[in-house]
Design a protein around this motif. Structure first.
Motif, PDB file in Angstrom:
ATOM      1  N   ASN A   1       0.893  -1.070  -0.058  1.00 34.48           N
ATOM      2  CA  ASN A   1      -0.003   0.043   0.069  1.00 34.48           C
ATOM      3  C   ASN A   1       0.943   1.139   0.265  1.00 34.48           C
ATOM      4  OD1 ASN A   1      -2.530  -1.098   0.127  1.00 34.48           O
ATOM      5  ND2 ASN A   1      -2.745  -1.345   2.151  1.00 34.48           N
ATOM      6  N   GLU A   2       1.988   1.208   0.648  1.00 31.58           N
ATOM      7  CA  GLU A   2       2.878   2.314   0.608  1.00 31.58           C
ATOM      8  C   GLU A   2       3.437   2.740  -0.714  1.00 31.58           C
ATOM      9  OE1 GLU A   2       3.212  -0.277   2.964  1.00 31.58           O
ATOM     10  OE2 GLU A   2       2.474   0.531   4.673  1.00 31.58           O
ATOM     11  N   GLU A   3       3.704   1.534  -1.305  1.00 30.53           N
ATOM     12  CA  GLU A   3       4.347   1.822  -2.838  1.00 30.53           C
ATOM     13  C   GLU A   3       3.147   2.475  -3.766  1.00 30.53           C
ATOM     14  OE1 GLU A   3       7.904  -1.376  -3.088  1.00 30.53           O
ATOM     15  OE2 GLU A   3       5.849  -1.995  -3.664  1.00 30.53           O
ATOM     16  N   LEU A   4       2.015   1.788  -3.552  1.00 29.85           N
ATOM     17  CA  LEU A   4       0.662   2.565  -4.422  1.00 29.85           C
ATOM     18  C   LEU A   4       0.526   3.816  -4.026  1.00 29.85           C
ATOM     19  CD1 LEU A   4      -1.474  -0.638  -4.216  1.00 29.85           C
ATOM     20  CD2 LEU A   4      -0.252   0.308  -6.273  1.00 29.85           C
ATOM     21  N   GLU A   5       0.851   4.206  -2.673  1.00 29.01           N
ATOM     22  CA  GLU A   5       0.625   5.586  -2.227  1.00 29.01           C
ATOM     23  C   GLU A   5       1.502   6.435  -2.754  1.00 29.01           C
ATOM     24  OE1 GLU A   5      -1.560   8.579  -0.859  1.00 29.01           O
ATOM     25  OE2 GLU A   5      -2.547   6.571  -0.198  1.00 29.01           O
ATOM     26  N   GLU A   6       2.719   5.863  -2.981  1.00 30.34           N
ATOM     27  CA  GLU A   6       3.842   6.700  -3.517  1.00 30.34           C
ATOM     28  C   GLU A   6       3.598   7.046  -4.945  1.00 30.34           C
ATOM     29  OE1 GLU A   6       8.210   6.019  -4.818  1.00 30.34           O
ATOM     30  OE2 GLU A   6       7.724   5.218  -2.722  1.00 30.34           O
ATOM     31  N   LEU A   7       2.931   6.120  -5.606  1.00 35.54           N
ATOM     32  CA  LEU A   7       2.672   6.448  -7.027  1.00 35.54           C
ATOM     33  C   LEU A   7       1.516   7.326  -7.037  1.00 35.54           C
ATOM     34  CD1 LEU A   7       2.241   5.865  -9.951  1.00 35.54           C
ATOM     35  CD2 LEU A   7       0.849   3.540  -9.576  1.00 35.54           C
TER      36      LEU A   7
ATOM     37  N   PHE B   1      -7.800   8.099 -12.316  1.00 32.42           N
ATOM     38  CA  PHE B   1      -6.996   6.968 -11.892  1.00 32.42           C
ATOM     39  C   PHE B   1      -6.615   7.152 -10.521  1.00 32.42           C
ATOM     40  CE2 PHE B   1      -2.643   4.814 -12.005  1.00 32.42           C
ATOM     41  CZ  PHE B   1      -3.319   3.372 -11.954  1.00 32.42           C
ATOM     42  N   ILE B   2      -6.203   8.444 -10.111  1.00 32.59           N
ATOM     43  CA  ILE B   2      -5.700   8.771  -8.736  1.00 32.59           C
ATOM     44  C   ILE B   2      -6.782   8.547  -7.970  1.00 32.59           C
ATOM     45  CG2 ILE B   2      -5.133  10.681  -7.123  1.00 32.59           C
ATOM     46  CD1 ILE B   2      -3.710  11.992  -9.709  1.00 32.59           C
ATOM     47  N   TYR B   3      -7.920   9.006  -8.182  1.00 33.85           N
ATOM     48  CA  TYR B   3      -9.262   8.756  -7.240  1.00 33.85           C
ATOM     49  C   TYR B   3      -9.567   7.326  -7.148  1.00 33.85           C
ATOM     50  CZ  TYR B   3     -14.062   8.974  -5.877  1.00 33.85           C
ATOM     51  OH  TYR B   3     -15.336   8.592  -5.194  1.00 33.85           O
ATOM     52  N   LYS B   4      -9.365   6.502  -8.216  1.00 36.53           N
ATOM     53  CA  LYS B   4      -9.777   5.019  -7.917  1.00 36.53           C
ATOM     54  C   LYS B   4      -8.331   4.261  -7.538  1.00 36.53           C
ATOM     55  CE  LYS B   4     -13.056   4.808 -11.782  1.00 36.53           C
ATOM     56  NZ  LYS B   4     -13.344   4.544 -13.311  1.00 36.53           N
ATOM     57  N   LEU B   5      -7.345   4.709  -7.337  1.00 31.26           N
ATOM     58  CA  LEU B   5      -6.272   4.180  -6.786  1.00 31.26           C
ATOM     59  C   LEU B   5      -6.419   4.230  -5.284  1.00 31.26           C
ATOM     60  CD1 LEU B   5      -3.658   2.599  -7.417  1.00 31.26           C
ATOM     61  CD2 LEU B   5      -2.371   4.829  -7.571  1.00 31.26           C
ATOM     62  N   HIS B   6      -6.969   5.401  -4.841  1.00 30.82           N
ATOM     63  CA  HIS B   6      -6.951   5.819  -3.432  1.00 30.82           C
ATOM     64  C   HIS B   6      -8.128   4.742  -2.942  1.00 30.82           C
ATOM     65  CE1 HIS B   6      -9.109   7.503  -0.146  1.00 30.82           C
ATOM     66  NE2 HIS B   6      -7.922   7.765   0.353  1.00 30.82           N
ATOM     67  N   ASP B   7      -9.175   4.397  -3.763  1.00 30.19           N
ATOM     68  CA  ASP B   7     -10.075   3.437  -3.131  1.00 30.19           C
ATOM     69  C   ASP B   7      -9.743   1.899  -3.119  1.00 30.19           C
ATOM     70  OD1 ASP B   7     -12.102   5.398  -2.800  1.00 30.19           O
ATOM     71  OD2 ASP B   7     -13.258   4.721  -4.640  1.00 30.19           O
ATOM     72  N   LEU B   8      -8.466   1.523  -4.136  1.00 36.47           N
ATOM     73  CA  LEU B   8      -7.853   0.358  -4.063  1.00 36.47           C
ATOM     74  C   LEU B   8      -6.870   0.390  -2.635  1.00 36.47           C
ATOM     75  CD1 LEU B   8      -7.525  -2.169  -5.721  1.00 36.47           C
ATOM     76  CD2 LEU B   8      -5.219  -1.148  -6.664  1.00 36.47           C
ATOM     77  N   ILE B   9      -6.184   1.436  -2.472  1.00 41.58           N
ATOM     78  CA  ILE B   9      -5.397   1.451  -1.321  1.00 41.58           C
ATOM     79  C   ILE B   9      -6.023   1.327   0.070  1.00 41.58           C
ATOM     80  CG2 ILE B   9      -3.815   2.896   0.098  1.00 41.58           C
ATOM     81  CD1 ILE B   9      -3.026   4.059  -2.756  1.00 41.58           C
ATOM     82  N   LYS B  10      -7.365   2.064   0.118  1.00 39.54           N
ATOM     83  CA  LYS B  10      -8.103   2.064   1.225  1.00 39.54           C
ATOM     84  C   LYS B  10      -9.064   1.017   1.397  1.00 39.54           C
ATOM     85  CE  LYS B  10      -6.328   6.098   2.753  1.00 39.54           C
ATOM     86  NZ  LYS B  10      -5.377   5.765   3.851  1.00 39.54           N
ATOM     87  N   MET B  11      -8.871  -0.181   0.538  1.00 35.76           N
ATOM     88  CA  MET B  11      -9.538  -1.348   0.557  1.00 35.76           C
ATOM     89  C   MET B  11     -11.139  -1.056   0.177  1.00 35.76           C
ATOM     90  SD  MET B  11      -7.640  -3.671   3.360  1.00 35.76           S
ATOM     91  CE  MET B  11      -6.184  -2.927   4.041  1.00 35.76           C
ATOM     92  N   LYS B  12     -11.863  -0.005  -0.218  1.00 35.17           N
ATOM     93  CA  LYS B  12     -12.690   0.244  -0.669  1.00 35.17           C
ATOM     94  C   LYS B  12     -13.504  -0.866  -1.736  1.00 35.17           C
ATOM     95  CE  LYS B  12     -13.001   4.817   1.194  1.00 35.17           C
ATOM     96  NZ  LYS B  12     -13.317   6.371   0.924  1.00 35.17           N
ATOM     97  N   THR B  13     -12.338  -0.991  -2.424  1.00 31.90           N
ATOM     98  CA  THR B  13     -12.629  -2.040  -3.732  1.00 31.90           C
ATOM     99  C   THR B  13     -11.263  -3.049  -4.058  1.00 31.90           C
ATOM    100  OG1 THR B  13     -13.043  -1.792  -6.136  1.00 31.90           O
ATOM    101  CG2 THR B  13     -11.648  -0.314  -5.361  1.00 31.90           C
TER     102      THR B  13
END
Length: 143
Positions: free
Chosen positions: A39-45, A120-132
């Protein structure tokens, strides 16, 4: 209606690692690759893409793995401003580091618009926060 060109799907996760499947579709090829991240690497992206989208960088690069013979896989995504009209290029270099006949090494580009990076940024946030567990984003444009 146009189809999203980049898809991420969580295959597996624990408290430290995530296995993702990334599928990318272009007019000339289709790539499907699995890789491990955090999740940290995805948050960096995500953070780098936010800065890129706000014109703090002319380009943004995200690399997973190493481009060496004994690596598990190598993924490089490079986002760059193509012109002053909001067009963005995305360069993909994907190498699964497998042996023939399963070997794949692809280098290709997609053209999109800046608003698709924001999506993509918005959807990546949902992936990181386990909403999807999966996201589909980035519509291609022809210039």
């Amino acid at each position: 209606m146009p189809e999203p060109k980049v898809k991420f799907k969580k295959i597996w996760e624990d408290e430290d690692l995530i296995e993702l499947n990334m599928a990318v579709d272009s007019p000339y090829c289709y790539a499907n690759i699995n890789f491990y991240t955090t999740n940290e690497e995805l948050e960096e992206l995500r953070g780098d893409l936010i800065s890129f989208s706000n014109f703090k960088y002319k380009e943004c690069e995200w690399v997973k793995g190493e481009d060496t013979e004994n690596a598990v896989c190598y993924i490089r995504l490079r986002f760059f401003h193509f012109d002053n009209q909001g067009h963005v290029g995305i360069e993909f270099l994907l190498d699964n580091k497998l042996e023939i006949p399963d070997m794949m090494r692809l280098n290709f580009h997609l053209m999109t618009e800046l608003n698709q990076i924001d999506d993509f940024i918005y959807k990546l946030h949902d992936l990181i926060k386990m909403k999807t567990n999966q996201i589909e984003s980035i519509l291609e444009v022809r210039i």
